[in-house]
Design a protein around this motif. Sequence first.
Motif, PDB file in Angstrom:
ATOM      1  N   GLN A  55      29.300  -7.239  -3.338  1.00 52.75           N
ATOM      2  CA  GLN A  55      29.054  -6.464  -2.120  1.00 52.75           C
ATOM      3  C   GLN A  55      28.059  -7.172  -1.207  1.00 52.75           C
ATOM      4  OE1 GLN A  55      28.072  -2.322  -3.086  1.00 52.75           O
ATOM      5  NE2 GLN A  55      29.360  -2.486  -4.909  1.00 52.75           N
ATOM      6  N   ILE A  56      27.026  -7.769  -1.801  1.00 54.87           N
ATOM      7  CA  ILE A  56      26.038  -8.496  -1.002  1.00 54.87           C
ATOM      8  C   ILE A  56      26.676  -9.732  -0.375  1.00 54.87           C
ATOM      9  CG2 ILE A  56      23.910  -9.833  -1.133  1.00 54.87           C
ATOM     10  CD1 ILE A  56      23.012  -7.853  -3.342  1.00 54.87           C
ATOM     11  N   MET A  57      27.436 -10.482  -1.160  1.00 50.77           N
ATOM     12  CA  MET A  57      28.091 -11.685  -0.642  1.00 50.77           C
ATOM     13  C   MET A  57      29.058 -11.350   0.484  1.00 50.77           C
ATOM     14  SD  MET A  57      28.820 -13.817  -4.152  1.00 50.77           S
ATOM     15  CE  MET A  57      30.007 -14.893  -3.341  1.00 50.77           C
ATOM     16  N   ALA A  58      29.759 -10.244   0.348  1.00 54.33           N
ATOM     17  CA  ALA A  58      30.739  -9.856   1.361  1.00 54.33           C
ATOM     18  C   ALA A  58      30.092  -9.575   2.702  1.00 54.33           C
ATOM     19  CB  ALA A  58      31.525  -8.632   0.888  1.00 54.33           C
ATOM     20  N   ASN A  59      28.776  -9.317   2.696  1.00 52.68           N
ATOM     21  CA  ASN A  59      28.071  -9.006   3.937  1.00 52.68           C
ATOM     22  C   ASN A  59      27.471 -10.229   4.617  1.00 52.68           C
ATOM     23  OD1 ASN A  59      28.545  -6.210   3.978  1.00 52.68           O
ATOM     24  ND2 ASN A  59      26.899  -5.850   2.506  1.00 52.68           N
ATOM     25  N   ILE A  60      27.599 -11.407   4.009  1.00 54.34           N
ATOM     26  CA  ILE A  60      27.150 -12.623   4.676  1.00 54.34           C
ATOM     27  C   ILE A  60      28.054 -12.879   5.872  1.00 54.34           C
ATOM     28  CG2 ILE A  60      26.916 -15.135   4.442  1.00 54.34           C
ATOM     29  CD1 ILE A  60      26.125 -14.677   1.532  1.00 54.34           C
ATOM     30  N   GLU A  61      27.458 -13.109   7.012  1.00 51.74           N
ATOM     31  CA  GLU A  61      28.221 -13.212   8.247  1.00 51.74           C
ATOM     32  C   GLU A  61      29.087 -14.474   8.287  1.00 51.74           C
ATOM     33  OE1 GLU A  61      28.548 -11.040  10.690  1.00 51.74           O
ATOM     34  OE2 GLU A  61      27.247  -9.611   9.634  1.00 51.74           O
ATOM     35  N   ASP A  62      30.327 -14.293   8.669  1.00 56.42           N
ATOM     36  CA  ASP A  62      31.248 -15.372   8.988  1.00 56.42           C
ATOM     37  C   ASP A  62      31.327 -16.449   7.902  1.00 56.42           C
ATOM     38  OD1 ASP A  62      33.108 -16.744  10.540  1.00 56.42           O
ATOM     39  OD2 ASP A  62      31.562 -17.926  11.549  1.00 56.42           O
ATOM     40  N   PRO A  63      31.645 -16.085   6.668  1.00 54.68           N
ATOM     41  CA  PRO A  63      31.739 -17.096   5.611  1.00 54.68           C
ATOM     42  C   PRO A  63      32.940 -18.013   5.833  1.00 54.68           C
ATOM     43  CG  PRO A  63      32.572 -14.997   4.826  1.00 54.68           C
ATOM     44  CD  PRO A  63      31.998 -14.741   6.188  1.00 54.68           C
ATOM     45  N   GLY A  64      32.769 -19.275   5.453  1.00 63.09           N
ATOM     46  CA  GLY A  64      33.878 -20.222   5.557  1.00 63.09           C
ATOM     47  C   GLY A  64      34.664 -20.339   4.278  1.00 63.09           C
ATOM     48  N   SER A 117      30.227 -21.793   9.720  1.00 68.43           N
ATOM     49  CA  SER A 117      30.611 -20.842   8.675  1.00 68.43           C
ATOM     50  C   SER A 117      30.229 -21.410   7.314  1.00 68.43           C
ATOM     51  CB  SER A 117      32.122 -20.582   8.729  1.00 68.43           C
ATOM     52  OG  SER A 117      32.488 -20.026   9.974  1.00 68.43           O
ATOM     53  N   PRO A 118      29.370 -20.737   6.567  1.00 69.19           N
ATOM     54  CA  PRO A 118      28.838 -21.333   5.339  1.00 69.19           C
ATOM     55  C   PRO A 118      29.813 -21.264   4.157  1.00 69.19           C
ATOM     56  CG  PRO A 118      27.941 -19.134   5.623  1.00 69.19           C
ATOM     57  CD  PRO A 118      28.745 -19.429   6.869  1.00 69.19           C
ATOM     58  N   VAL A 119      29.665 -22.239   3.274  1.00 68.68           N
ATOM     59  CA  VAL A 119      30.288 -22.184   1.954  1.00 68.68           C
ATOM     60  C   VAL A 119      29.308 -21.455   1.046  1.00 68.68           C
ATOM     61  CG1 VAL A 119      31.090 -23.525  -0.023  1.00 68.68           C
ATOM     62  CG2 VAL A 119      31.574 -24.308   2.307  1.00 68.68           C
ATOM     63  N   PRO A 123      11.934 -22.251  16.323  1.00 70.53           N
ATOM     64  CA  PRO A 123      12.773 -23.287  16.944  1.00 70.53           C
ATOM     65  C   PRO A 123      11.909 -24.477  17.357  1.00 70.53           C
ATOM     66  CG  PRO A 123      13.226 -21.123  17.884  1.00 70.53           C
ATOM     67  CD  PRO A 123      11.987 -20.965  17.047  1.00 70.53           C
ATOM     68  N   PRO A 124      12.503 -25.675  17.356  1.00 69.14           N
ATOM     69  CA  PRO A 124      13.926 -25.981  17.200  1.00 69.14           C
ATOM     70  C   PRO A 124      14.365 -26.248  15.760  1.00 69.14           C
ATOM     71  CG  PRO A 124      12.777 -27.956  17.838  1.00 69.14           C
ATOM     72  CD  PRO A 124      11.739 -26.878  17.778  1.00 69.14           C
ATOM     73  N   PHE A 125      13.485 -25.973  14.777  1.00 68.75           N
ATOM     74  CA  PHE A 125      13.869 -26.170  13.384  1.00 68.75           C
ATOM     75  C   PHE A 125      15.030 -25.246  13.021  1.00 68.75           C
ATOM     76  CE2 PHE A 125       9.429 -27.482  13.492  1.00 68.75           C
ATOM     77  CZ  PHE A 125       9.445 -28.659  12.752  1.00 68.75           C
ATOM     78  N   GLN A 126      15.869 -25.697  12.115  1.00 71.69           N
ATOM     79  CA  GLN A 126      16.939 -24.867  11.580  1.00 71.69           C
ATOM     80  C   GLN A 126      16.762 -24.782  10.074  1.00 71.69           C
ATOM     81  OE1 GLN A 126      20.931 -26.510  11.424  1.00 71.69           O
ATOM     82  NE2 GLN A 126      21.858 -24.497  11.756  1.00 71.69           N
ATOM     83  N   ILE A 127      16.762 -23.560   9.541  1.00 72.55           N
ATOM     84  CA  ILE A 127      16.670 -23.350   8.099  1.00 72.55           C
ATOM     85  C   ILE A 127      18.002 -22.806   7.608  1.00 72.55           C
ATOM     86  CG2 ILE A 127      15.524 -22.070   6.259  1.00 72.55           C
ATOM     87  CD1 ILE A 127      12.975 -22.192   7.844  1.00 72.55           C
ATOM     88  N   VAL A 128      18.531 -23.437   6.579  1.00 73.70           N
ATOM     89  CA  VAL A 128      19.857 -23.121   6.042  1.00 73.70           C
ATOM     90  C   VAL A 128      19.700 -22.659   4.597  1.00 73.70           C
ATOM     91  CG1 VAL A 128      22.151 -24.073   5.542  1.00 73.70           C
ATOM     92  CG2 VAL A 128      20.871 -24.887   7.518  1.00 73.70           C
ATOM     93  N   GLY A 129      20.558 -21.751   4.169  1.00 79.28           N
ATOM     94  CA  GLY A 129      20.598 -21.367   2.761  1.00 79.28           C
ATOM     95  C   GLY A 129      19.988 -20.027   2.440  1.00 79.28           C
ATOM     96  N   PHE A 130      19.377 -19.376   3.436  1.00 84.38           N
ATOM     97  CA  PHE A 130      18.767 -18.063   3.242  1.00 84.38           C
ATOM     98  C   PHE A 130      19.368 -17.099   4.268  1.00 84.38           C
ATOM     99  CE2 PHE A 130      15.376 -21.288   2.381  1.00 84.38           C
ATOM    100  CZ  PHE A 130      15.407 -21.198   0.994  1.00 84.38           C
ATOM    101  N   PRO A 131      20.494 -16.483   3.963  1.00 81.97           N
ATOM    102  CA  PRO A 131      21.201 -15.674   4.972  1.00 81.97           C
ATOM    103  C   PRO A 131      20.391 -14.510   5.530  1.00 81.97           C
ATOM    104  CG  PRO A 131      22.638 -16.163   3.100  1.00 81.97           C
ATOM    105  CD  PRO A 131      21.267 -16.593   2.711  1.00 81.97           C
ATOM    106  N   TRP A 132      19.367 -14.061   4.801  1.00 83.22           N
ATOM    107  CA  TRP A 132      18.594 -12.896   5.251  1.00 83.22           C
ATOM    108  C   TRP A 132      17.196 -13.291   5.720  1.00 83.22           C
ATOM    109  CZ3 TRP A 132      21.843 -13.182   1.078  1.00 83.22           C
ATOM    110  CH2 TRP A 132      22.988 -12.374   1.146  1.00 83.22           C
ATOM    111  N   LEU A 133      16.992 -14.548   6.054  1.00 81.73           N
ATOM    112  CA  LEU A 133      15.671 -15.018   6.462  1.00 81.73           C
ATOM    113  C   LEU A 133      15.190 -14.328   7.739  1.00 81.73           C
ATOM    114  CD1 LEU A 133      13.279 -16.962   6.096  1.00 81.73           C
ATOM    115  CD2 LEU A 133      14.598 -18.679   7.360  1.00 81.73           C
ATOM    116  N   VAL A 134      16.044 -14.230   8.728  1.00 78.01           N
ATOM    117  CA  VAL A 134      15.652 -13.591   9.990  1.00 78.01           C
ATOM    118  C   VAL A 134      15.322 -12.125   9.757  1.00 78.01           C
ATOM    119  CG1 VAL A 134      16.445 -12.930  12.290  1.00 78.01           C
ATOM    120  CG2 VAL A 134      16.971 -15.215  11.395  1.00 78.01           C
TER     121      VAL A 134
END
Length: 368
Positions: free
Chosen positions: A234-243, A183-185, A35-46
């Motif tokens: 199955q992997i996509m379905a596990n991405i949290e809170d998809p938009g 919520s990501p696209v 923080p405070p950087f935000q990285i987007v596009g890698f749902p499993w980065l953390v």
Amino acid sequence: MSVQSKEIDINLLGGNAGPETFEGEPLKWLSPLKPPFQIVGFPWLVQDGVYRRLPLNPGVPLPSAVDTLANCTAGGQIRFRTNTSRLVIKVRLAGPANMYHMPATGQCGFDCYLGDPGNQKYISTTQFNHKDIEYEAQLFRWNTRRDFAVTLNFPLYQGVEEVLIGIDEDAAVSAPPSYSSNSPVVIYGTSVTQGGCASRPGMAYSNILSRMLPVPFVNLGFSGSGKGEPELAQIMANIEDPGLYVLDYEGNTGAAENIARTLPVFISILRERNPEVPILIVSKIRNDGDRFYEERQELFNRRRQVQIENVEQRLAEGDSHIHFADGFELLGEDSISEITVDGTHLTDLGFLRIAQSLAPIIRPLLNL
């Protein structure tokens, strides 16, 4: 008569043709993983701690090509705000640029946009020796402090093992502007989805859309390899809170029977966990070369009809959150031969046409 070839001195080409050399005041180097950087596009980065588009241990078998391509960082972004007068980036790649039909800047480079969501303006692309797997590049420098929101787009067709951000020693970094929705696209598809053959990362259509629509995007395009396997659903379905899910994988499917088999299963898997998340099915973009092959035109028409029928059937069964976009209409009036590199993979103008066509379709699905 023999003709001797001579290597061209790129410094004679004018402008900023070659990698930039620069000196300046000392910088402080920061990891965007903190923080405070935000990285987007890698749902499993953390979870995994690597710049990768799929989990390291997905729990289901992945096709080997998909597993490899998941290391390409297409669609990834680093977001932050800073008042530095100078921005430099250090990058360590998984490999050098090696694609014959795609610029090294698109395959292995970063590019930089300044401004809040909806008002982001391009400023620069990394300059580097395409043979190197490590480089340092200055993205901007001016004589006074100027406060901007910054978006850095990751390379499209190479892995990134490490990246560091260099700013003035006494400059501040703060959190980036908030999205309208977190919520990501999630876009699943082909090499066109991944970004082949954009001149620089910001011109992949998912990244262009991210500048039009103030929400995060996840690019799951896999060149020649996203074929609608149920494991990917199955992997996509596990991405949290998809938009929104966008399924744009027809171009990898071959015979019409393949997409007829995979699409209903793929949709059903997504629906099991996310019954009301909008799903947008996008058929393949047209190809001018197809006009010379009647059997190819017939194949594309059959595959397109399979997708339309799946959407119509779901709607008839009460799924009001499923939609269809005709890929034949996404490129507008342009001849695809004029906006592609090789008749299939798009230039920057082609990606812009797709984004301009999809944005008004996606916006109401996200209630924007």
